[in-house]
Design a protein around this motif. Structure first.
Motif, PDB file in Angstrom:
ATOM      1  N   UNK A   1      37.713  30.666 -26.546  1.00  0.00           N
ATOM      2  CA  UNK A   1      38.647  31.424 -25.713  1.00  0.00           C
ATOM      3  C   UNK A   1      39.458  32.438 -26.507  1.00  0.00           C
ATOM      4  N   UNK A   2      39.161  32.582 -27.787  1.00  0.00           N
ATOM      5  CA  UNK A   2      39.928  33.481 -28.649  1.00  0.00           C
ATOM      6  C   UNK A   2      40.009  34.916 -28.114  1.00  0.00           C
ATOM      7  N   UNK A   3      38.936  35.496 -27.525  1.00  0.00           N
ATOM      8  CA  UNK A   3      39.057  36.871 -27.004  1.00  0.00           C
ATOM      9  C   UNK A   3      40.134  37.035 -25.940  1.00  0.00           C
ATOM     10  N   UNK A   4      40.471  35.969 -25.223  1.00  0.00           N
ATOM     11  CA  UNK A   4      41.498  36.062 -24.181  1.00  0.00           C
ATOM     12  C   UNK A   4      42.898  36.208 -24.758  1.00  0.00           C
ATOM     13  N   UNK A   5      43.057  35.893 -26.047  1.00  0.00           N
ATOM     14  CA  UNK A   5      44.377  36.028 -26.665  1.00  0.00           C
ATOM     15  C   UNK A   5      44.834  37.482 -26.715  1.00  0.00           C
ATOM     16  N   UNK A   6      43.870  38.423 -26.684  1.00  0.00           N
ATOM     17  CA  UNK A   6      44.229  39.840 -26.660  1.00  0.00           C
ATOM     18  C   UNK A   6      44.874  40.236 -25.337  1.00  0.00           C
ATOM     19  N   UNK A   7      44.672  39.413 -24.318  1.00  0.00           N
ATOM     20  CA  UNK A   7      45.288  39.652 -23.008  1.00  0.00           C
ATOM     21  C   UNK A   7      46.559  38.821 -22.842  1.00  0.00           C
ATOM     22  N   UNK A   8      47.110  38.353 -23.970  1.00  0.00           N
ATOM     23  CA  UNK A   8      48.340  37.555 -24.002  1.00  0.00           C
ATOM     24  C   UNK A   8      48.175  36.204 -23.298  1.00  0.00           C
ATOM     25  N   UNK A   9      46.964  35.698 -23.279  1.00  0.00           N
ATOM     26  CA  UNK A   9      46.724  34.362 -22.735  1.00  0.00           C
ATOM     27  C   UNK A   9      46.998  33.342 -23.829  1.00  0.00           C
ATOM     28  N   UNK A  10      47.842  32.325 -23.567  1.00  0.00           N
ATOM     29  CA  UNK A  10      48.142  31.309 -24.607  1.00  0.00           C
ATOM     30  C   UNK A  10      46.951  30.393 -24.837  1.00  0.00           C
ATOM     31  N   UNK A  11      45.961  30.885 -25.557  1.00  0.00           N
ATOM     32  CA  UNK A  11      44.713  30.153 -25.749  1.00  0.00           C
ATOM     33  C   UNK A  11      44.947  28.838 -26.486  1.00  0.00           C
ATOM     34  N   UNK A  12      45.752  28.889 -27.548  1.00  0.00           N
ATOM     35  CA  UNK A  12      45.989  27.687 -28.352  1.00  0.00           C
ATOM     36  C   UNK A  12      46.642  26.584 -27.512  1.00  0.00           C
ATOM     37  N   UNK A  13      47.642  26.943 -26.730  1.00  0.00           N
ATOM     38  CA  UNK A  13      48.315  25.945 -25.906  1.00  0.00           C
ATOM     39  C   UNK A  13      47.408  25.431 -24.798  1.00  0.00           C
ATOM     40  N   UNK A  14      46.621  26.319 -24.220  1.00  0.00           N
ATOM     41  CA  UNK A  14      45.707  25.916 -23.152  1.00  0.00           C
ATOM     42  C   UNK A  14      44.646  24.954 -23.666  1.00  0.00           C
ATOM     43  N   UNK A  15      44.082  25.244 -24.844  1.00  0.00           N
ATOM     44  CA  UNK A  15      43.057  24.370 -25.423  1.00  0.00           C
ATOM     45  C   UNK A  15      43.628  22.997 -25.726  1.00  0.00           C
ATOM     46  N   UNK A  16      44.822  22.976 -26.322  1.00  0.00           N
ATOM     47  CA  UNK A  16      45.456  21.703 -26.640  1.00  0.00           C
ATOM     48  C   UNK A  16      45.767  20.917 -25.373  1.00  0.00           C
ATOM     49  N   UNK A  17      46.206  21.600 -24.334  1.00  0.00           N
ATOM     50  CA  UNK A  17      46.552  20.931 -23.078  1.00  0.00           C
ATOM     51  C   UNK A  17      45.319  20.280 -22.445  1.00  0.00           C
ATOM     52  N   UNK A  18      44.194  21.008 -22.439  1.00  0.00           N
ATOM     53  CA  UNK A  18      42.970  20.479 -21.844  1.00  0.00           C
ATOM     54  C   UNK A  18      42.493  19.238 -22.601  1.00  0.00           C
ATOM     55  N   UNK A  19      42.477  19.321 -23.920  1.00  0.00           N
ATOM     56  CA  UNK A  19      41.980  18.205 -24.727  1.00  0.00           C
ATOM     57  C   UNK A  19      42.895  16.987 -24.600  1.00  0.00           C
TER      58      UNK A  19
END
Length: 267
Positions: free
Chosen positions: A143-161
């Protein structure tokens, strides 16, 4: 009871699936699951079943783990089967009062339940063969490319796991509450099914209270490790695609195209 939940468990073995890159497993399982949603013919179901059973054998995870993990969803599977059997119109093969069982209902019920079992086994392969932190790292990289759109990828990944990983923990807490009530002379398993369903309702309050406590403790643990928003954090183990990842990707594409062709051809 926690051991009967497939989703969120991790089983350590030295298999091919355990050595694969988590990104390969995530993408491959998503592609295969999407192809399973298009299953229509009997041959395609047989091919999909052989594929899933082959993956189970190659994972070197004992089969009884998967078998016991299907027990909690038996009620859902039975309800789904009966729903299609009773409410699907077609050639009636048995009737009683207003209840009619049709040949089309039996056909649809068997195929739908068959598909759900395959999807459950396939999705459980991801968590059974991947450690939670590795899974979070792989999801974050995808999901790293979505970080350019200011999407909190790191927090979202941690939340899902964390949500997936804590499913067995919640089941374990429910089991602890059941044991506490059984020690007080109240055994839910001895009740009939309707009474047992209503007996679970009073347990929601202590279960929710325990879940909130767990979430609060996890929040303090994350803050104590200065995780923050997760941006710019490094990892000890760097993800890197290997030759077997590319080989598996090619095999997944071939299998998916084969299932699509079987459905298009009506075989």
């Amino acid at each position: 009871m926690a051991n009967t939940v497939l989703l969120g468990q991790y089983w350590e073995t030295n298999s091919l699936f355990h050595r694969l890159d988590p990104r390969t497993k995530i993408i491959s399982i998503i592609i295969i699951m999407l192809s399973f949603l298009m299953l229509e013919t009997f041959i395609s179901y047989v091919v999909a079943t052989i594929l899933v059973l082959g993956m189970v054998l190659m994972s070197k995870i004992p089969f009884h783990i998967f078998r016991s993990g299907l027990r909690p969803v038996l009620f859902v599977l039975m309800f789904t089967f009966l729903y299609h059997v009773v409410f699907t119109k077609g050639n009636v093969i048995w009737s009683w009062s207003f209840i009619e069982i049709t040949m089309e209902g039996l056909h649809n019920g068997i195929l739908i339940v068959w598909r759900i079992i395959l999807l459950i086994l396939l999705s459980s392969m991801l968590t059974l063969t991947t450690q939670p932190l590795t899974l979070a790292h792989g999801l974050e990289k995808l999901l790293a490319p979505l970080s350019k759109l200011n999407v909190p990828v790191e927090q979202f990944s941690l939340m899902i796991v964390i949500a997936i990983r804590f499913i067995p923990t919640f089941v374990q807490e429910l089991n602890r509450i059941l044991l506490a009530q059984k020690a007080r002379g109240y055994d839910i398993t001895s009740l009939t099914l309707p009474k047992r369903i209503f007996a679970y309702i009073p347990m929601l309050i202590p279960l929710l209270f325990t879940i909130i406590q767990r979430a609060e403790q996890l929040t303090y643990a994350i803050d104590a490790r200065a995780y923050g928003n997760g941006k710019g954090r490094t990892t000890f183990k760097q993800l890197k695609f290997q030759q077997m990842d590319y080989q598996l990707g090619g095999i997944v594409i071939i299998i998916t195209l084969s299932l699509i062709l079987l459905n298009i051809g009506g075989v």
